[in-house]
Write an enzyme that holds these catalytic residues in place. Structure first.
Site, PDB file in Angstrom:
ATOM      1  N   GLU A 196      50.083 -85.901 -28.154  1.00  0.00           N
ATOM      2  CA  GLU A 196      49.029 -86.583 -27.401  1.00  0.00           C
ATOM      3  C   GLU A 196      49.126 -86.232 -25.917  1.00  0.00           C
ATOM      4  O   GLU A 196      50.152 -86.461 -25.286  1.00  0.00           O
ATOM      5  CB  GLU A 196      49.118 -88.099 -27.573  1.00  0.00           C
ATOM      6  CG  GLU A 196      48.045 -88.837 -26.775  1.00  0.00           C
ATOM      7  CD  GLU A 196      48.030 -90.334 -26.993  1.00  0.00           C
ATOM      8  OE1 GLU A 196      47.258 -91.023 -26.292  1.00  0.00           O
ATOM      9  OE2 GLU A 196      48.778 -90.824 -27.853  1.00  0.00           O
TER      10      GLU A 196
ATOM     11  N   GLY B 111      42.396 -94.546 -25.948  1.00  0.00           N
ATOM     12  CA  GLY B 111      41.963 -95.520 -24.960  1.00  0.00           C
ATOM     13  C   GLY B 111      40.494 -95.426 -24.588  1.00  0.00           C
ATOM     14  O   GLY B 111      40.008 -96.176 -23.742  1.00  0.00           O
TER      15      GLY B 111
ATOM     16  N   LYS C 184      46.331 -84.169 -35.068  1.00  0.00           N
ATOM     17  CA  LYS C 184      45.785 -85.353 -34.399  1.00  0.00           C
ATOM     18  C   LYS C 184      45.823 -85.105 -32.895  1.00  0.00           C
ATOM     19  O   LYS C 184      46.696 -85.610 -32.186  1.00  0.00           O
ATOM     20  CB  LYS C 184      46.572 -86.611 -34.779  1.00  0.00           C
ATOM     21  CG  LYS C 184      45.943 -87.891 -34.218  1.00  0.00           C
ATOM     22  CD  LYS C 184      46.594 -89.149 -34.766  1.00  0.00           C
ATOM     23  CE  LYS C 184      45.939 -90.390 -34.162  1.00  0.00           C
ATOM     24  NZ  LYS C 184      46.461 -91.650 -34.735  1.00  0.00           N
TER      25      LYS C 184
ATOM     26  N   SER D  53      41.102 -90.277 -36.314  1.00  0.00           N
ATOM     27  CA  SER D  53      42.270 -91.065 -36.702  1.00  0.00           C
ATOM     28  C   SER D  53      42.431 -92.112 -35.604  1.00  0.00           C
ATOM     29  O   SER D  53      43.212 -91.942 -34.669  1.00  0.00           O
ATOM     30  CB  SER D  53      43.524 -90.188 -36.816  1.00  0.00           C
ATOM     31  OG  SER D  53      44.657 -90.996 -37.136  1.00  0.00           O
TER      32      SER D  53
ATOM     33  N   ASP E  65      49.401 -98.262 -37.703  1.00  0.00           N
ATOM     34  CA  ASP E  65      50.856 -98.089 -37.718  1.00  0.00           C
ATOM     35  C   ASP E  65      51.516 -98.594 -36.439  1.00  0.00           C
ATOM     36  O   ASP E  65      52.616 -98.166 -36.095  1.00  0.00           O
ATOM     37  CB  ASP E  65      51.204 -96.620 -37.915  1.00  0.00           C
ATOM     38  CG  ASP E  65      50.597 -95.729 -36.834  1.00  0.00           C
ATOM     39  OD1 ASP E  65      49.415 -95.912 -36.515  1.00  0.00           O
ATOM     40  OD2 ASP E  65      51.299 -94.838 -36.309  1.00  0.00           O
TER      41      ASP E  65
ATOM     42  N   GLU F 125      50.893 -84.431 -33.889  1.00  0.00           N
ATOM     43  CA  GLU F 125      50.221 -85.164 -32.809  1.00  0.00           C
ATOM     44  C   GLU F 125      50.947 -85.027 -31.464  1.00  0.00           C
ATOM     45  O   GLU F 125      51.803 -85.838 -31.129  1.00  0.00           O
ATOM     46  CB  GLU F 125      50.104 -86.652 -33.166  1.00  0.00           C
ATOM     47  CG  GLU F 125      49.410 -87.482 -32.095  1.00  0.00           C
ATOM     48  CD  GLU F 125      49.367 -88.967 -32.394  1.00  0.00           C
ATOM     49  OE1 GLU F 125      48.817 -89.712 -31.570  1.00  0.00           O
ATOM     50  OE2 GLU F 125      49.883 -89.384 -33.458  1.00  0.00           O
TER      51      GLU F 125
ATOM     52  N   SER G 175      41.785 -91.554 -30.319  1.00  0.00           N
ATOM     53  CA  SER G 175      40.812 -92.065 -29.349  1.00  0.00           C
ATOM     54  C   SER G 175      41.434 -92.194 -27.965  1.00  0.00           C
ATOM     55  O   SER G 175      40.743 -92.069 -26.948  1.00  0.00           O
ATOM     56  CB  SER G 175      40.260 -93.412 -29.803  1.00  0.00           C
ATOM     57  OG  SER G 175      41.296 -94.346 -30.032  1.00  0.00           O
TER      58      SER G 175
ATOM     59  N   LYS H 181      53.165 -89.337 -39.931  1.00  0.00           N
ATOM     60  CA  LYS H 181      52.701 -89.193 -38.550  1.00  0.00           C
ATOM     61  C   LYS H 181      53.885 -89.230 -37.596  1.00  0.00           C
ATOM     62  O   LYS H 181      54.805 -90.028 -37.766  1.00  0.00           O
ATOM     63  CB  LYS H 181      51.727 -90.311 -38.204  1.00  0.00           C
ATOM     64  CG  LYS H 181      51.305 -90.323 -36.733  1.00  0.00           C
ATOM     65  CD  LYS H 181      50.835 -91.697 -36.308  1.00  0.00           C
ATOM     66  CE  LYS H 181      50.873 -91.807 -34.791  1.00  0.00           C
ATOM     67  NZ  LYS H 181      50.437 -93.113 -34.307  1.00  0.00           N
TER      68      LYS H 181
ATOM     69  N   TYR I 158      53.004 -96.849 -27.980  1.00  0.00           N
ATOM     70  CA  TYR I 158      52.463 -97.236 -29.291  1.00  0.00           C
ATOM     71  C   TYR I 158      53.480 -98.051 -30.065  1.00  0.00           C
ATOM     72  O   TYR I 158      54.628 -97.675 -30.131  1.00  0.00           O
ATOM     73  CB  TYR I 158      52.103 -95.978 -30.077  1.00  0.00           C
ATOM     74  CG  TYR I 158      51.049 -96.192 -31.126  1.00  0.00           C
ATOM     75  CD1 TYR I 158      51.374 -96.146 -32.464  1.00  0.00           C
ATOM     76  CD2 TYR I 158      49.729 -96.446 -30.783  1.00  0.00           C
ATOM     77  CE1 TYR I 158      50.423 -96.332 -33.443  1.00  0.00           C
ATOM     78  CE2 TYR I 158      48.772 -96.643 -31.761  1.00  0.00           C
ATOM     79  CZ  TYR I 158      49.116 -96.576 -33.089  1.00  0.00           C
ATOM     80  OH  TYR I 158      48.160 -96.773 -34.064  1.00  0.00           O
TER      81      TYR I 158
ATOM     82  N   ARG J  82      48.858-107.067 -29.582  1.00  0.00           N
ATOM     83  CA  ARG J  82      47.491-107.239 -30.089  1.00  0.00           C
ATOM     84  C   ARG J  82      47.262-108.687 -30.520  1.00  0.00           C
ATOM     85  O   ARG J  82      46.223-109.280 -30.240  1.00  0.00           O
ATOM     86  CB  ARG J  82      47.250-106.294 -31.272  1.00  0.00           C
ATOM     87  CG  ARG J  82      47.529-104.829 -30.994  1.00  0.00           C
ATOM     88  CD  ARG J  82      46.342-104.122 -30.343  1.00  0.00           C
ATOM     89  NE  ARG J  82      46.726-102.800 -29.868  1.00  0.00           N
ATOM     90  CZ  ARG J  82      46.768-101.702 -30.610  1.00  0.00           C
ATOM     91  NH1 ARG J  82      46.452-101.762 -31.880  1.00  0.00           N
ATOM     92  NH2 ARG J  82      47.113-100.552 -30.080  1.00  0.00           N
TER      93      ARG J  82
END
Length: 396
Positions: free
Chosen positions: A225, A309, A265, A334, A71, A223, A307, A183, A396, A80
């Site tokens: 984070e 990183g 998450k 995830s 996403d 989530e 994850s 999400k 993100y 990327r």
């Protein structure tokens, strides 16, 4: 208990239950009034989606499977693509996403895929709806619904997540398009505090999003984070994580969110990325599981770790360590970069490399599937898969 009602155990979703184009329900909220009725009576909504939410959550949290997070915003996807020398165009984003969702047998290891809004409405390069391709693979489509991080006024250079405005109508449209879970990513920074204001804002935003999502048929992934940025040790991460998750579940309950119809998450409990004292997979598992047992009710069906990183192999080893004994919840993954990194580099934008790239994706998906079952050994992993992917101040 945060739920409006106690829910019986439900079977997993049949593919037909989340196929694209299913008619959008026009549901009325049921009102439960406390007796005797008075001016201070408490009213609780009982969503007509309650049973479906539980089924969706149980489907995503099914043995040996986890979530493919694909996403990335168009801007992040562009970064990327730039790393392999490709221009950030819709055609290139479409080609890469097609590669991911059409990997043969992906549904054996992946139960859900989080999509960006463009992808939810996008087709593959062969003209087939991406949502339909996922459903045929037995993968539940999900959707990123937040609108990104912005500075939080009055804080110590911290952030808050925007996107509540218009969320109900957007969620209804996403459900109609075939999405069945959502999400919302907010972040907490340890080097910047975190301040009580930032933690409360993160928890309240997540709770409002979760309530709105459930009201429109989407299972919310919750989530908050806790960023890897910093030199702090694992004890400090554990301390902050306890505060954050206590606040999150307080506000989830305040907003009448059904715990059986959500997924979490969280970040794993690790030292800061710049800490000199590194933790072993067993230490990460011990601290993380201690956190979960102290803060997460067993009614929650699935814990789908991000994850954050970590290297591909590190994320898999840590997940495997957490699944060496039975847990009250489905403890799984995830992952975005930790599933896609080698795949992306293998592809390199070359059509002839698609199969090799898909094979690389399946290698990582299978490895994490084994880790969810506690059977991953780490044998035969490439050096590239062991390379860390931490980015300071990651957006993100």
């Amino acid at each position: 208990m945060a739920s409006a009602s106690l829910l019986k155990s439900a079977p997993v979703l049949d593919k037909s239950e989340f196929v694209k184009g299913q008619a959008l329900r026009q549901h009325a909220a049921a009102i439960i009034r406390c007796q005797p009725v008075s001016a201070s009576s408490l009213t609780v909504r009982a969503s007509s989606y309650a049973d479906e939410l539980v089924k969706t959550a149980k489907t995503v949290a099914s043995p040996g499977r986890g979530i493919l997070a694909m996403d990335e915003s168009n801007a992040t996807c562009g970064k990327r693509l730039a790393s392999i020398g490709l221009e950030n165009t819709e055609a290139n984003r479409q080609a890469y996403r097609t590669l991911l969702v059409t990997a043969p047998g992906l549904g054996q290891y992946i139960s859900g895929a989080i999509l960006f809004e463009e992808t939810l409405y996008q087709s593959t390069i062969d003209g087939k709806k991406i949502v339909d391709v996922l459903v045929e693979q037995g993968i539940v489509p999900g959707i990123k619904v937040d609108k990104g991080l912005v500075p939080l006024a009055g804080s110590n250079n911290e952030s808050w997540c925007q996107g509540l405005d218009g969320l109900a109508s957007r969620s209804a449209a996403y459900y109609q398009q075939g999405a069945r879970f959502a999400k919302w990513r907010t972040v907490v920074s340890i080097p910047n505090g975190p301040t009580a204001l930032a933690v409360k804002e993160a928890a309240w935003g997540l709770a409002r999003y979760a309530a709105i999502s459930q009201d429109n048929g989407l299972v919310p992934i919750v989530e908050p984070e806790i960023l890897l940025d910093g030199e702090h040790g694992i004890e400090r991460t554990f301390e902050v994580a306890q505060k954050v998750w206590a606040e999150v579940f307080f506000y989830l309950a305040e907003n009448n969110v059904t715990f059986e119809g959500i997924l979490l998450k969280p970040s794993m409990v690790t030292p800061g990325a710049e800490c000199k004292d590194r933790a072993t997979p067993q230490q990460v598992a011990d601290y993380t599981l201690k956190l979960l047992h102290r803060r997460i009710p067993p009614a929650v069906p699935g814990i789908m770790f991000l994850s954050g990183g970590q290297s591909e192999v590190e994320a898999t080893l840590n997940l495997n360590a957490m699944n060496q004994a039975p847990n009250p919840w489905h403890v799984s993954f995830s992952y975005a970069r930790a599933l896609q990194n080698t795949c992306l580099k293998t592809w390199g934008g070359v059509p002839e490399n698609v199969k090799a790239a898909q094979d690389a994706l399946l290698v990582r998906a299978k490895a994490n599937s084994l880790a969810q079952l506690g059977k991953y050994t780490g044998e035969g992993e490439s050096e590239e898969a062991k390379e860390g992917m931490f980015v300071k101040g990651y957006v993100y």
